[in-house]
Design a protein around this motif. Sequence first.
Motif, PDB file in Angstrom:
ATOM      1  N   ARG A 133      40.943  97.233  24.036  1.00 57.04           N
ATOM      2  CA  ARG A 133      40.900  96.910  25.468  1.00 57.04           C
ATOM      3  C   ARG A 133      40.377  98.089  26.282  1.00 57.04           C
ATOM      4  O   ARG A 133      39.646  97.918  27.256  1.00 57.04           O
ATOM      5  N   ALA A 181      45.846  94.597  28.737  1.00 57.82           N
ATOM      6  CA  ALA A 181      44.961  93.434  28.760  1.00 57.82           C
ATOM      7  C   ALA A 181      45.078  92.693  30.086  1.00 57.82           C
ATOM      8  O   ALA A 181      44.071  92.229  30.645  1.00 57.82           O
ATOM      9  N   GLU A 184      42.813  93.823  33.077  1.00 60.90           N
ATOM     10  CA  GLU A 184      41.364  93.664  33.087  1.00 60.90           C
ATOM     11  C   GLU A 184      40.961  92.550  34.046  1.00 60.90           C
ATOM     12  O   GLU A 184      41.437  91.422  33.937  1.00 60.90           O
ATOM     13  N   ILE A 187      39.635  89.318  32.348  1.00 63.70           N
ATOM     14  CA  ILE A 187      40.426  88.696  31.292  1.00 63.70           C
ATOM     15  C   ILE A 187      40.759  87.250  31.670  1.00 63.70           C
ATOM     16  O   ILE A 187      41.021  86.933  32.834  1.00 63.70           O
TER      17      ILE A 187
END
Length: 708
Positions: A133, A181, A184, A187
Amino acid sequence: MSPAGSRGAALGLLLACAAAAFSAHVKFRHSTGLPHYRPGEDAGYFNVESAFKYRYARMIAAGIAVPEVDRDAQYPEGVRTSSELTMPMKYLTGWTHAFLRGAPGPDFLGFVLLWVAAVSSLSVPAFFGAALRLTKDPALAGAGTLAYGLSWASISDLIGTYGFQTLALPLLLGSVFLFLAALEPEIENPRAWGTGAGLLLAGALSSWHVSRFFLAGWLAAIAWTAWRRREDRAAIVSLRRALAFLLGGAAIAGLLVPVLRDTRLLISPAMLLGWILLSALYLKPKPLIASVAAIILGAWYSGRGGAEAAGYGHVYALLAGKLKFLLEKPDNPALLSPEARLLWVGPFNSPEAGFLIFTFFPLGLLALPRLLFPRPADAPDEGAGADLVDAMTVLFLLGTTMISRLAPILAFFGLLSALRLPFLPGSGRRKLAIGLIAALGLLEGLKSHAPASRWNPAMRLSAPFSKDDLRPTVSRASERGVIEWLKTRQPGKPVLAHFGFSGAILAYAGNPVVLNPKLESGPLRRKCIGYLEALYKDEQSLLNFCKTQDAALLVHGTGNVLDETQDGTRYAAGVKAFRPEQPAVLMQFHPERLKHFRLLYQNPDFRVFAAGYAPDPKGDFPKDPVYDENQYSPKTQKDGTLGLDAAGVLARRRESRRHLLMARLFISLGAREEALKAYEKAFHAWPPEARLLEEARALDRAGLPAPR
């Protein structure tokens, strides 16, 4: 993702799986390779907290219900298992073994060692996920995962132990991966990632008391990241959303899990910081925030009822003492609080230079690119997650300088931070750096596979910076001797022993114990302190303590006199000098002078006494030199204190053991004369036990020179 990117991700995942498998293999191999491991026999393998937890896992595996109040574990009042102990790891271990019962595999001890090796290695895929990531580079993430998974820093704490970090660290570090994660912007479904992070954190908080201190550091890093990204609207939105899910998971655990509800996690300092931070991210720092903070503070102070101090007062006392005395214990133990003295031992000591060099060489070399090369001006922004990881690295670097057991967490974040290479994607320098990272990972693997090898460069580099361990060694044979004697000769009788040995007595002998090593209980800490103070006060005080706790037997360890280090029981008791009337002194040298304790059993490291009985005039035990006061060159000082040369005794015993080892080596080589000379040197350094003397005489029936 492009086909090339998919292939890279697959290769990186393959490296991560290989690293996890290697990590599990090395842990299990080293754990079953320890001298005290005996297949099919678990007695005496684990000690301290590991033994205490192992007993519960074994009960659950056997289908024995864990009592709500376990009197045997803290006699006579008992431990409230659901609200004072963290039980998930024990249940998972026991349930897994019960589920697999009948399948081919090791005995229960071997199964636990395998379970520890496998479950703890789940931190490796968590590292790969976080690295991927952060870097968006599968090859770099895979190489970094190889270095982390094979590193001694990530492996060493899980060898031969059954500690809470086995389960809690994968949960905590997995939660960090999912949190990164969720940060982001691109995402898909960030709420699902945030929910996962919160649930894993809930599991960690339920499994390990230390998790709330990890959370406090994590929240401090989030606050720093939010300040750094204060002009980045998208980053702030991602941070507050992920933080809301994180705190939501913690709140659910705080409401549903008895041990967290009892210690009032919801209004603990860590959660208080989280609530204030979340409010600041949503409402911005204006007067309203001050009002919200004041309300939360008021609720905390009015509602906590001392729960935080009762559960974690020893931790705060430890941190305060370390800061006050700049990480060095004062010569006068009375300058520290009793709770700080209890905890400031072993893995809670500050690491020495030799430990740091051995643990982080060559792993630490991976930080050099970021330290030596400037970041290119046209390098892409790595996002809020990169700032968060850097902040966590700094925090746990500071934390590890205070408490050595935080080293595995520092390795995780430090290596993640080091993977932020200052080289552009596709550049030759970046490819070279990735190759070097993988090569260093393989070198770490060699070190972890054979840490004591003479080919291990960390061994030679760390040796000049490592201090000699001046603590007396206690043989596992002596511990097993006490356990077997209690189990067969005194079954069911309550035992008062040092809390470091009590866990093993409870687990393997089955006797109820007055003390245990779970110091998160305020009443238990007071009992431990009361025992130590009575041990170095007078016989009547110790007898009164035994009567109060209904203790029938008392185990005296030779370390009560021999250990003059700042990790010893005398320092923990806050006592600087010996006095002839102290029970520890009388039990070591003059049990016949005791009025209320009768010697029942002894071996070279322990004596067991019956509490409330006068000495037996017919009692006759072998004369072991460790219990001979004359060996200690006793001197009565002007102030009435007793001077003992315990350091000299330990030095002579170490020298004797070294010569005995050489004697047995010579015997194995068939060098009879050299073996006899080694025996003579050993007996000259320290008077031999009867079995050692017979061992030497069997080698030379013509007559061995009499020991001096």
